[in-house]
Design a protein around this motif. Structure first.
Motif, PDB file in Angstrom:
ATOM      1  N   LYS A  54     -21.863  13.162 -27.927  1.00 40.64           N
ATOM      2  CA  LYS A  54     -21.458  12.544 -26.651  1.00 40.64           C
ATOM      3  C   LYS A  54     -22.376  11.402 -26.243  1.00 40.64           C
ATOM      4  O   LYS A  54     -21.934  10.368 -25.764  1.00 40.64           O
ATOM      5  N   ARG A  55     -23.665  11.610 -26.412  1.00 42.56           N
ATOM      6  CA  ARG A  55     -24.631  10.578 -26.016  1.00 42.56           C
ATOM      7  C   ARG A  55     -24.387   9.292 -26.791  1.00 42.56           C
ATOM      8  O   ARG A  55     -24.340   8.204 -26.218  1.00 42.56           O
ATOM      9  N   ASN A  56     -24.209   9.399 -28.109  1.00 44.77           N
ATOM     10  CA  ASN A  56     -23.962   8.217 -28.931  1.00 44.77           C
ATOM     11  C   ASN A  56     -22.585   7.626 -28.675  1.00 44.77           C
ATOM     12  O   ASN A  56     -22.411   6.407 -28.723  1.00 44.77           O
ATOM     13  N   GLN A  57     -21.599   8.463 -28.409  1.00 49.41           N
ATOM     14  CA  GLN A  57     -20.276   7.946 -28.057  1.00 49.41           C
ATOM     15  C   GLN A  57     -20.381   7.047 -26.832  1.00 49.41           C
ATOM     16  O   GLN A  57     -19.890   5.917 -26.832  1.00 49.41           O
ATOM     17  N   ASN A  58     -21.006   7.569 -25.803  1.00 47.23           N
ATOM     18  CA  ASN A  58     -21.114   6.790 -24.558  1.00 47.23           C
ATOM     19  C   ASN A  58     -21.945   5.528 -24.741  1.00 47.23           C
ATOM     20  O   ASN A  58     -21.591   4.467 -24.233  1.00 47.23           O
ATOM     21  N   PHE A  59     -23.034   5.636 -25.465  1.00 54.05           N
ATOM     22  CA  PHE A  59     -23.888   4.471 -25.696  1.00 54.05           C
ATOM     23  C   PHE A  59     -23.122   3.359 -26.411  1.00 54.05           C
ATOM     24  O   PHE A  59     -23.089   2.214 -25.953  1.00 54.05           O
ATOM     25  N   TRP A  60     -22.494   3.683 -27.550  1.00 56.89           N
ATOM     26  CA  TRP A  60     -21.824   2.647 -28.331  1.00 56.89           C
ATOM     27  C   TRP A  60     -20.570   2.123 -27.639  1.00 56.89           C
ATOM     28  O   TRP A  60     -20.209   0.954 -27.802  1.00 56.89           O
ATOM     29  N   LYS A  61     -19.916   2.950 -26.839  1.00 57.23           N
ATOM     30  CA  LYS A  61     -18.782   2.438 -26.052  1.00 57.23           C
ATOM     31  C   LYS A  61     -19.258   1.354 -25.098  1.00 57.23           C
ATOM     32  O   LYS A  61     -18.584   0.330 -24.940  1.00 57.23           O
ATOM     33  N   LEU A  62     -20.411   1.545 -24.497  1.00 56.92           N
ATOM     34  CA  LEU A  62     -20.961   0.523 -23.601  1.00 56.92           C
ATOM     35  C   LEU A  62     -21.393  -0.726 -24.357  1.00 56.92           C
ATOM     36  O   LEU A  62     -21.053  -1.843 -23.979  1.00 56.92           O
ATOM     37  N   VAL A  63     -22.132  -0.541 -25.431  1.00 58.70           N
ATOM     38  CA  VAL A  63     -22.654  -1.682 -26.197  1.00 58.70           C
ATOM     39  C   VAL A  63     -21.528  -2.505 -26.807  1.00 58.70           C
ATOM     40  O   VAL A  63     -21.572  -3.734 -26.803  1.00 58.70           O
ATOM     41  N   LEU A  64     -20.508  -1.821 -27.325  1.00 54.68           N
ATOM     42  CA  LEU A  64     -19.412  -2.520 -28.014  1.00 54.68           C
ATOM     43  C   LEU A  64     -18.235  -2.819 -27.093  1.00 54.68           C
ATOM     44  O   LEU A  64     -17.213  -3.336 -27.539  1.00 54.68           O
ATOM     45  N   ASN A  65     -18.385  -2.490 -25.810  1.00 55.63           N
ATOM     46  CA  ASN A  65     -17.347  -2.768 -24.818  1.00 55.63           C
ATOM     47  C   ASN A  65     -16.007  -2.135 -25.216  1.00 55.63           C
ATOM     48  O   ASN A  65     -14.974  -2.807 -25.280  1.00 55.63           O
ATOM     49  N   ILE A  66     -16.038  -0.840 -25.458  1.00 53.65           N
ATOM     50  CA  ILE A  66     -14.857  -0.086 -25.865  1.00 53.65           C
ATOM     51  C   ILE A  66     -14.424   0.795 -24.695  1.00 53.65           C
ATOM     52  O   ILE A  66     -15.234   1.513 -24.125  1.00 53.65           O
ATOM     53  N   THR A  67     -13.153   0.740 -24.378  1.00 56.09           N
ATOM     54  CA  THR A  67     -12.630   1.542 -23.270  1.00 56.09           C
ATOM     55  C   THR A  67     -12.145   2.898 -23.777  1.00 56.09           C
ATOM     56  O   THR A  67     -11.857   3.076 -24.968  1.00 56.09           O
ATOM     57  N   ASP A  68     -12.005   3.827 -22.846  1.00 56.43           N
ATOM     58  CA  ASP A  68     -11.436   5.131 -23.192  1.00 56.43           C
ATOM     59  C   ASP A  68     -10.002   4.969 -23.683  1.00 56.43           C
ATOM     60  O   ASP A  68      -9.550   5.727 -24.543  1.00 56.43           O
ATOM     61  N   ASP A  69      -9.278   3.993 -23.144  1.00 55.09           N
ATOM     62  CA  ASP A  69      -7.897   3.745 -23.592  1.00 55.09           C
ATOM     63  C   ASP A  69      -7.855   3.374 -25.072  1.00 55.09           C
ATOM     64  O   ASP A  69      -6.973   3.835 -25.801  1.00 55.09           O
ATOM     65  N   GLU A  70      -8.794   2.548 -25.512  1.00 51.74           N
ATOM     66  CA  GLU A  70      -8.840   2.170 -26.924  1.00 51.74           C
ATOM     67  C   GLU A  70      -9.093   3.394 -27.809  1.00 51.74           C
ATOM     68  O   GLU A  70      -8.453   3.556 -28.850  1.00 51.74           O
TER      69      GLU A  70
END
Length: 83
Positions: A54-70
């Motif tokens: 979870k920690r890495n999921q959230n981190f990389w979603k922020l860094v790579l600008n990835i939405t939950d929808d994607e």
């Protein structure tokens, strides 16, 4: 000093995506971002999303600008393809 292969390819999985995934998990973030384009990292992240904690999921979603929808769209496509 160990080679990249010795560090990240311990199971003989030689695919580039697996190598990038492992670097996303364990390599210095600055090195990863300098080595690969964000578009490549984003594709690999979405491909291996459920292997991240979870920690890495959230981190990389922020860094790579990835939405939950994607993430959800990719998961749905993968589910439909495998059904």
């Amino acid at each position: 000093m160990k080679s990249e292969k010795e560090i990240y390819q311990w199971d003989n999985d030689l695919s580039e995506d697996t190598l990038i995934f492992r670097k996303l998990m364990w390599e210095d973030i600055k090195v990863v971002l300098k080595t690969y384009k964000k578009s490549v990292l984003k594709e690999v992240f979405l491909k291996y999303y459920f292997k991240f904690d979870k920690r890495n999921q959230n981190f990389w979603k922020l860094v790579l600008n990835i939405t939950d929808d994607e993430v959800n769209k990719r998961a749905k496509r993968k589910f439909e393809r495998n059904s």
